[in-house]
Design a protein around this motif. Sequence first.
Motif, PDB file in Angstrom:
ATOM      1  N   LYS A 223     -10.220  78.979 -49.020  1.00  0.00           N
ATOM      2  CA  LYS A 223      -9.333  79.009 -47.858  1.00  0.00           C
ATOM      3  C   LYS A 223      -7.939  78.552 -48.276  1.00  0.00           C
ATOM      4  O   LYS A 223      -7.769  77.468 -48.834  1.00  0.00           O
ATOM      5  N   SER A 242      -4.908  97.334 -46.686  1.00  0.00           N
ATOM      6  CA  SER A 242      -6.099  96.987 -45.909  1.00  0.00           C
ATOM      7  C   SER A 242      -7.073  96.106 -46.686  1.00  0.00           C
ATOM      8  O   SER A 242      -7.983  95.516 -46.090  1.00  0.00           O
ATOM      9  N   LEU A 245      -7.530  92.568 -45.277  1.00  0.00           N
ATOM     10  CA  LEU A 245      -7.979  92.340 -43.907  1.00  0.00           C
ATOM     11  C   LEU A 245      -9.335  91.629 -43.803  1.00  0.00           C
ATOM     12  O   LEU A 245      -9.489  90.728 -42.963  1.00  0.00           O
ATOM     13  N   PRO A 246     -10.332  91.989 -44.610  1.00  0.00           N
ATOM     14  CA  PRO A 246     -11.608  91.260 -44.477  1.00  0.00           C
ATOM     15  C   PRO A 246     -11.473  89.759 -44.693  1.00  0.00           C
ATOM     16  O   PRO A 246     -12.110  88.956 -44.005  1.00  0.00           O
ATOM     17  N   ALA A 248      -8.662  87.983 -44.301  1.00  0.00           N
ATOM     18  CA  ALA A 248      -7.902  87.420 -43.185  1.00  0.00           C
ATOM     19  C   ALA A 248      -8.821  87.201 -41.987  1.00  0.00           C
ATOM     20  O   ALA A 248      -8.749  86.164 -41.312  1.00  0.00           O
ATOM     21  N   LYS A 249      -9.723  88.161 -41.716  1.00  0.00           N
ATOM     22  CA  LYS A 249     -10.644  88.043 -40.596  1.00  0.00           C
ATOM     23  C   LYS A 249     -11.643  86.905 -40.795  1.00  0.00           C
ATOM     24  O   LYS A 249     -12.145  86.327 -39.829  1.00  0.00           O
ATOM     25  N   GLN A 250     -11.927  86.593 -42.070  1.00  0.00           N
ATOM     26  CA  GLN A 250     -12.832  85.480 -42.373  1.00  0.00           C
ATOM     27  C   GLN A 250     -12.146  84.123 -42.223  1.00  0.00           C
ATOM     28  O   GLN A 250     -12.790  83.081 -42.364  1.00  0.00           O
ATOM     29  N   GLY A 251     -10.847  84.145 -41.947  1.00  0.00           N
ATOM     30  CA  GLY A 251     -10.119  82.901 -41.779  1.00  0.00           C
ATOM     31  C   GLY A 251      -9.741  82.224 -43.078  1.00  0.00           C
ATOM     32  O   GLY A 251      -9.476  81.016 -43.095  1.00  0.00           O
TER      33      GLY A 251
END
Length: 289
Positions: A223, A242, A245-246, A248-251
């Motif tokens: 993180k 893209s 993006l995965p 980023a979506k995982q925080g």
Amino acid sequence: MFIAPVFHDLGYRVVVPDLLGYGGTSKPLDVKLYTFGYQAQDLIELLDSLGIKEVIPVGHDWGSGLAQRIYHFFPERVVALVLLSVAYFPPGKEDSPRDPVAANDEFERVDGYRRFQYQEHFIEDDAPKIWDEHLESAWTAIHGSDQEMAMKLYCQPGNFREYISNDRRDNPVYDFVKNLAIRDPWIKSMREGGFAAPFHWYRAFWENVHSTPEKDLPAERAKVDVPVLYMYCEHDIVCLGSDVLPFAKQGLLLDLTMYEIADIGHWVPYQRSEELNRLMKEWLEKKGL
């Protein structure tokens, strides 16, 4: 070379090292030495020798991966990250080698084309010799401006090897490629150093040597809690915006800013240095850096 002078003039202290295998630095042929974690340690030692405590790593392509690992291994030294073309990817936990053919099969299934096909050629045993003997051809091959031709060279089996082996130079290229002030130093540097060491960056990826130190990193290190600026190019067929993006979506990216650079391919430092510098400057000011 297109970024450093601007930020030096703005009052930043700028360090531009030749990375392993390139320019005036060492060119070892031990693939394990190209591990991101080990190179991050080298760069921290360089910063220590210069008395620099905190840094904003800026990296393009493989340099983006190395910039990220400086944070992952030495987060206390990093106040922000700037990633160009190659998106963020967390430290690896699997320590087995990767299968490039299987990976490209998966890319073809998901993206519709074999996104890393060219890398299967780059890790062939005789690839350095072929490229060393055809530098002018290599220069045109990697800097093409035509997307259809780029798709053939990069993403279809055998085409990169055929182009270089036959010393072809018919690939349409961007204007900067014709600039002798850019081309000639590259030709000279590669003629002196060769491709054997640079291609070890690709071998290191597929042999997965990076996982040796990475798998022992704490899970929370994936993180990133410092500001991240990620800039990618609209017509880059290999490094897709893209991709980030995965994660980023995982925080995993708590403060991510993304910009798409329109109407160009992969080589943003050459093609859009003024835009790149402006966006970086605005972001640094916004973040109080």
